[in-house]
Design an enzyme around this catalytic site. Structure first.
Site, PDB file in Angstrom:
ATOM      1  N   HIS A   1      -4.637   2.390  15.037  1.00 45.61           N
ATOM      2  CA  HIS A   1      -5.134   1.064  14.645  1.00 45.61           C
ATOM      3  C   HIS A   1      -4.026   0.032  14.826  1.00 45.61           C
ATOM      4  O   HIS A   1      -2.856   0.385  14.973  1.00 45.61           O
ATOM      5  CB  HIS A   1      -5.576   1.073  13.168  1.00 45.61           C
ATOM      6  CG  HIS A   1      -4.438   1.271  12.232  1.00 45.61           C
ATOM      7  ND1 HIS A   1      -3.859   2.499  12.021  1.00 45.61           N
ATOM      8  CD2 HIS A   1      -3.723   0.392  11.480  1.00 45.61           C
ATOM      9  CE1 HIS A   1      -2.857   2.376  11.174  1.00 45.61           C
ATOM     10  NE2 HIS A   1      -2.735   1.097  10.827  1.00 45.61           N
TER      11      HIS A   1
ATOM     12  N   ASP B   1      -2.576  -3.333  12.589  1.00 42.57           N
ATOM     13  CA  ASP B   1      -2.719  -3.899  11.242  1.00 42.57           C
ATOM     14  C   ASP B   1      -3.355  -5.289  11.348  1.00 42.57           C
ATOM     15  O   ASP B   1      -3.112  -6.021  12.299  1.00 42.57           O
ATOM     16  CB  ASP B   1      -1.344  -4.011  10.568  1.00 42.57           C
ATOM     17  CG  ASP B   1      -0.735  -2.637  10.275  1.00 42.57           C
ATOM     18  OD1 ASP B   1      -1.475  -1.643  10.307  1.00 42.57           O
ATOM     19  OD2 ASP B   1       0.484  -2.585  10.014  1.00 42.57           O
TER      20      ASP B   1
ATOM     21  N   LYS C   1       0.877  -1.174   0.000  1.00 41.09           N
ATOM     22  CA  LYS C   1       0.000   0.000   0.000  1.00 41.09           C
ATOM     23  C   LYS C   1       0.920   1.232   0.000  1.00 41.09           C
ATOM     24  O   LYS C   1       2.032   1.162   0.534  1.00 41.09           O
ATOM     25  CB  LYS C   1      -0.842  -0.038   1.278  1.00 41.09           C
ATOM     26  CG  LYS C   1      -1.740   1.144   1.522  1.00 41.09           C
ATOM     27  CD  LYS C   1      -2.496   0.905   2.841  1.00 41.09           C
ATOM     28  CE  LYS C   1      -3.028   2.175   3.421  1.00 41.09           C
ATOM     29  NZ  LYS C   1      -3.235   2.070   4.870  1.00 41.09           N
TER      30      LYS C   1
ATOM     31  N   HIS D   1      -0.717   1.800  16.425  1.00 41.89           N
ATOM     32  CA  HIS D   1       0.082   2.881  15.844  1.00 41.89           C
ATOM     33  C   HIS D   1      -0.815   3.851  15.080  1.00 41.89           C
ATOM     34  O   HIS D   1      -1.972   3.541  14.777  1.00 41.89           O
ATOM     35  CB  HIS D   1       1.180   2.305  14.945  1.00 41.89           C
ATOM     36  CG  HIS D   1       0.672   1.449  13.823  1.00 41.89           C
ATOM     37  ND1 HIS D   1       0.254   0.153  14.019  1.00 41.89           N
ATOM     38  CD2 HIS D   1       0.509   1.694  12.506  1.00 41.89           C
ATOM     39  CE1 HIS D   1      -0.144  -0.358  12.867  1.00 41.89           C
ATOM     40  NE2 HIS D   1      -0.008   0.568  11.921  1.00 41.89           N
TER      41      HIS D   1
HETATM   42  O1  LIG Z   1       2.348   5.936   7.374  1.00 43.01           O
HETATM   43  C1  LIG Z   1       2.723   5.207   8.297  1.00 43.01           C
HETATM   44  O2  LIG Z   1       3.843   5.288   8.792  1.00 43.01           O
HETATM   45  C2  LIG Z   1       1.784   4.174   8.860  1.00 43.01           C
HETATM   46  C3  LIG Z   1       0.717   3.740   7.902  1.00 43.01           C
HETATM   47  C4  LIG Z   1      -0.105   2.628   8.466  1.00 43.01           C
HETATM   48  O3  LIG Z   1      -0.132   2.402   9.636  1.00 43.01           O
HETATM   49  C5  LIG Z   1      -0.896   1.763   7.568  1.00 43.01           C
HETATM   50  O4  LIG Z   1      -0.976   2.046   6.367  1.00 43.01           O
HETATM   51  O5  LIG Z   1      -1.428   0.756   8.064  1.00 43.01           O
HETATM   52 FE   LIG Z   2      -0.870   0.406  10.034  1.00 39.75          FE
END
Ligand SMILES: O=C(O)CCC(=O)C(=O)O
Ligand SMILES: [Fe+2]
Length: 186
Positions: free
Chosen positions: A58, A60, A39, A114
């Site tokens: 959230h 992951d 992503k 995070h």
């Molecule tokens: O941009 C970030 O460092 C974290 C992004 C994130 O947590 C995610 O895409 O699940």
């Molecule tokens: Fe994330």
């Protein structure tokens, strides 16, 4: 591919860390069928970073996530009641434990909570790769980690079912059903 080598090494170490054979965590997450989902997060500069977040707090859903950010600090992790900045280190990979590994480990490894902040002047970009089970894979606490003294803390379900339930929960928390009902009644 290089990333596969890194992921296999990490999963072997994480498996041994649970007292399992080195291949068992990878197998529990799907083995050869493991999905690598890239992503790209793009966070443009924001005039009021104090009022906005890039991504809300959230965990992951993946097994593990391998994340590469650009050099604009923004990732924060939650621990012991505080949010901590994750320092940008050139060429370093950031590894998150995701929900599926928490489940397989029967709670021994915790998915990391995070979020990401935004920057007033600079554009931040991050490239997470979510290493996750295929949708039809049943994921549950590893049988070797479940005993009478330490019963299963999580239900076993397919990854698809897991994602479905988590997304529904998130939508319910956002009161979206109410909003969509209101819109439908207009
Ligand atoms: O941009 C970030 O460092 C974290 C992004 C994130 O947590 C995610 O895409 O699940
Ligand atoms: Fe994330």
């Amino acid at each position: 591919m290089h990333l596969h080598g890194v992921v296999n090494k990490l999963l072997r170490a994480l498996s041994l860390g649970l007292g399992l054979e080195e291949n068992e965590v990878r197998e529990a997450l799907g083995g050869e069928e493991l999905i690598y989902l890239l992503k790209i997060n793009y966070y443009p500069p924001c005039p009021r970073p104090d009022l906005a977040l890039g991504v809300v707090a959230h965990t992951d859903m993946s097994g593990i996530t391998i994340l590469v950010p650009n050099d604009v600090q923004g990732l924060q992790v939650f621990r012991d009641g505080h949010w901590y900045d994750v320092e940008y280190i050139p060429n370093a990979l950031i590894i998150h434990i995701g929900d599926q590994l928490e489940v397989v480990s029967n709670g021994k490894y915790k998915a990391v909570l995070h979020r990401s902040t935004v920057n007033k002047e600079k554009t931040r970009i991050s490239w997470p790769v979510f290493v996750e089970p295929p949708e039809d894979k049943e994921v549950g606490p590893h049988p070797k980690l479940v005993t009478n003294e330490n019963p299963a803390k999580y239900n076993t379900k397919t990854y698809q079912e897991y994602k479905h339930r988590k997304l529904n929960k998130l939508l319910n928390n956002l009161k979206l059903p109410y909003i969509s009902k209101t819109i439908n009644n207009l």
